[in-house]
Design a protein around this motif. Structure first.
Motif, PDB file in Angstrom:
ATOM      1  N   GLN A  61     -85.660 -21.153 -17.177  1.00  0.00           N
ATOM      2  CA  GLN A  61     -86.622 -21.142 -16.089  1.00  0.00           C
ATOM      3  C   GLN A  61     -86.069 -20.364 -14.904  1.00  0.00           C
ATOM      4  O   GLN A  61     -84.882 -20.477 -14.576  1.00  0.00           O
ATOM      5  N   VAL A  63     -85.091 -19.637 -11.160  1.00  0.00           N
ATOM      6  CA  VAL A  63     -84.692 -20.538 -10.078  1.00  0.00           C
ATOM      7  C   VAL A  63     -84.837 -19.808  -8.758  1.00  0.00           C
ATOM      8  O   VAL A  63     -84.291 -18.718  -8.573  1.00  0.00           O
ATOM      9  N   ALA A  65     -83.569 -20.280  -5.736  1.00  0.00           N
ATOM     10  CA  ALA A  65     -82.597 -20.775  -4.761  1.00  0.00           C
ATOM     11  C   ALA A  65     -82.604 -19.878  -3.530  1.00  0.00           C
ATOM     12  O   ALA A  65     -82.721 -18.665  -3.633  1.00  0.00           O
ATOM     13  N   SER A 110     -73.478 -22.520  -9.904  1.00  0.00           N
ATOM     14  CA  SER A 110     -74.600 -22.115  -9.065  1.00  0.00           C
ATOM     15  C   SER A 110     -74.818 -20.610  -9.107  1.00  0.00           C
ATOM     16  O   SER A 110     -73.898 -19.837  -9.381  1.00  0.00           O
ATOM     17  N   ALA A 333     -82.605 -32.716 -13.424  1.00  0.00           N
ATOM     18  CA  ALA A 333     -83.516 -31.994 -12.533  1.00  0.00           C
ATOM     19  C   ALA A 333     -82.745 -31.191 -11.497  1.00  0.00           C
ATOM     20  O   ALA A 333     -83.116 -30.060 -11.157  1.00  0.00           O
ATOM     21  N   ARG A 334     -81.664 -31.759 -10.990  1.00  0.00           N
ATOM     22  CA  ARG A 334     -80.825 -31.041 -10.019  1.00  0.00           C
ATOM     23  C   ARG A 334     -80.243 -29.776 -10.649  1.00  0.00           C
ATOM     24  O   ARG A 334     -80.204 -28.713 -10.026  1.00  0.00           O
ATOM     25  N   MET A 336     -81.406 -28.076 -13.224  1.00  0.00           N
ATOM     26  CA  MET A 336     -82.448 -27.081 -13.485  1.00  0.00           C
ATOM     27  C   MET A 336     -82.927 -26.408 -12.208  1.00  0.00           C
ATOM     28  O   MET A 336     -83.345 -25.244 -12.234  1.00  0.00           O
ATOM     29  N   ASP A 337     -82.857 -27.124 -11.072  1.00  0.00           N
ATOM     30  CA  ASP A 337     -83.253 -26.542  -9.787  1.00  0.00           C
ATOM     31  C   ASP A 337     -82.080 -25.888  -9.061  1.00  0.00           C
ATOM     32  O   ASP A 337     -82.222 -25.448  -7.918  1.00  0.00           O
ATOM     33  N   ASP A 338     -80.899 -25.848  -9.725  1.00  0.00           N
ATOM     34  CA  ASP A 338     -79.694 -25.239  -9.155  1.00  0.00           C
ATOM     35  C   ASP A 338     -79.332 -25.871  -7.808  1.00  0.00           C
ATOM     36  O   ASP A 338     -79.025 -25.185  -6.839  1.00  0.00           O
ATOM     37  N   GLN A 339     -79.355 -27.194  -7.753  1.00  0.00           N
ATOM     38  CA  GLN A 339     -78.999 -27.925  -6.550  1.00  0.00           C
ATOM     39  C   GLN A 339     -77.587 -28.490  -6.669  1.00  0.00           C
ATOM     40  O   GLN A 339     -77.075 -28.693  -7.771  1.00  0.00           O
TER      41      GLN A 339
END
Length: 411
Positions: A61, A63, A65, A110, A333-334, A336-339
């Protein structure tokens, strides 16, 4: 013409020979240097077997960021094989018992390469394993309510990757498999890794003997340390995972802090050890590709590299097995969202900048005799005084210390 014409002084034969010798020497050195570099590159490249193209069960997916930069986040599945096959792997005389994932770490890097964190996945966690395709293109049938590490034993790294993707939804960019001998060689190549044992290990059943205290472990002792789970930790395999995290963190600390990356011989020895014993996917199967990946970490600080364990609980049907909790979904989820991890997940994490700790000293019993005479003047507390410490931070620090104690780490 009455005066003699001045004749230029020409270099003597000896001087010409000296300059020729210097020129030839420089040329030979240049050729030897290029030859040595080429030989080293070819040697390391020849160590790596051709990688496999991953058969994915998740979709990558995009991202968004804020400060991602030109690169994308990376997710790398690191697998420690317990195979006894191959030179140096039959560590306990068990012979060929097949191959399982003794250690599994999902490493998230990241997009801006400023932070990275590894998530340990317990081998004894009960999961629903999906159908997966192995390296030979054969289908390995899935199964419900089986141990997580059966994925690796049934279909190798390919099946392990596909299982993680199916369970988490996270796209795995790369995988890397290391066996026992490869682990020992890499530790030897950097002259050992510093650890701290809170107590002596005298494990006659598994032939593991280690003294207490801060020490640098190499070779078989290092392997024994990361595999020991009956004496050091009160939580068995869970504690062992924590010690593995601490060991890898200390290893990263040494590689980055000791200037090993600037020492050609040390770099060659480390890469030679690594490339001789790793299995990688097709996108990492050359020294150039591995070197390119390594250089992407040059701006990642030690404090920005952390290790945690996926949120787990006891499996209701068997106290010797585990399950991932609902909180694990928040972690996926973190990723996948690159958090970043955030406080909830990083409270008990181990960082590459952490000290290996020291053995707890016994606390002194307070004296029964007061050191000062009580004052007749009553004291009044200033209601405006702020507490000197944050209770939440104190609780987090104590939780982290307790996690280290249960894992058999010094505090």
């Amino acid at each position: 013409m009455t005066e003699e014409t001045a004749v230029p002084v020409r270099p003597t034969r000896n001087r010409r020979q000296v300059w020729l010798a210097v020129a030839v020497t420089q040329l030979v050195l240049a050729v030897l240097t290029v030859g040595a570099v080429t030989l080293a590159y070819n040697t390391l490249n020849g160590n790596i077997e051709d990688g496999e193209t991953i058969n994915h069960q998740a979709t990558k997916q995009p991202v968004a960021a804020e400060d991602a930069g030109p690169m994308e986040p990376l997710n790398i599945l690191i697998l420690g094989s317990d195979s006894r096959s191959g030179d140096g792997n039959d560590i306990d005389g068990l012979g060929d018992i097949g191959e399982r994932a003794d250690t599994t770490i999902l490493m998230h890097v990241s997009a801006n390469r400023k932070n990275a964190y590894g998530v340990s996945l317990p081998r004894d966690a009960i999961v629903d394993r999906p159908d997966c395709m192995d390296a030979d293109g054969e289908m390995a049938a899935g199964a419900e309510q089986v141990m997580f590490n059966t994925a690796f034993s049934e279909g190798g790294a390919q099946c392990a990757v596909q299982t993680v993707e199916a369970l988490t939804g996270i796209y795995i960019d790369h995988f890397l498999v290391v066996d026992f001998n490869g682990f020992k060689d890499m530790v030897e190549a950097i002259n050992g890794v510093e650890v701290c044992l809170p107590k002596e290990v005298n494990d006659t059943e598994h032939n593991i003997f280690l003294p207490a205290g801060v020490q640098t472990l190499t070779g078989q002792d290092a392997l024994n340390y990361v595999r020991e789970r009956s004496i050091l930790s009160v939580t068995g395999d869970i504690g062992r995972m924590k010690r593995q995290q601490a060991f890898i963190a200390s290893m990263i600390n040494k590689v980055k802090s000791a200037g090993i990356l600037s020492q050609p011989l040390s770099i060659f020895n480390f890469l030679n050890a690594a490339t001789s014993s790793i299995e990688v996917d097709a996108e990492l199967d050359s020294v150039g590709k591995l070197a390119d990946l390594a250089t992407q970490f040059r701006n990642t600080g030690l404090s920005d590299i952390q290790f945690i364990t996926v949120p787990i609980a006891e499996y209701p049907l068997d106290p010797n097995r585990l399950i991932w909790t609902e909180q694990a979904d928040e972690l996926w989820a973190r990723i996948m969202d690159d958090q970043q991890l955030g406080k909830d997940f990083s409270a008990t994490s181990i960082g590459a900048d952490d000290s290996v700790g020291s053995i707890d000293e016994p606390t002194q019993t307070p004296s029964a005799t007061p050191t000062e005479e009580p004052s007749d003047t009553p004291t009044t507390d200033d209601p405006t005084d702020e507490p000197t410490t944050d209770p939440d931070e104190e609780a987090a620090a104590e939780a982290a210390a307790e996690a280290r104690r249960q894992a058999g780490l010094c505090t």
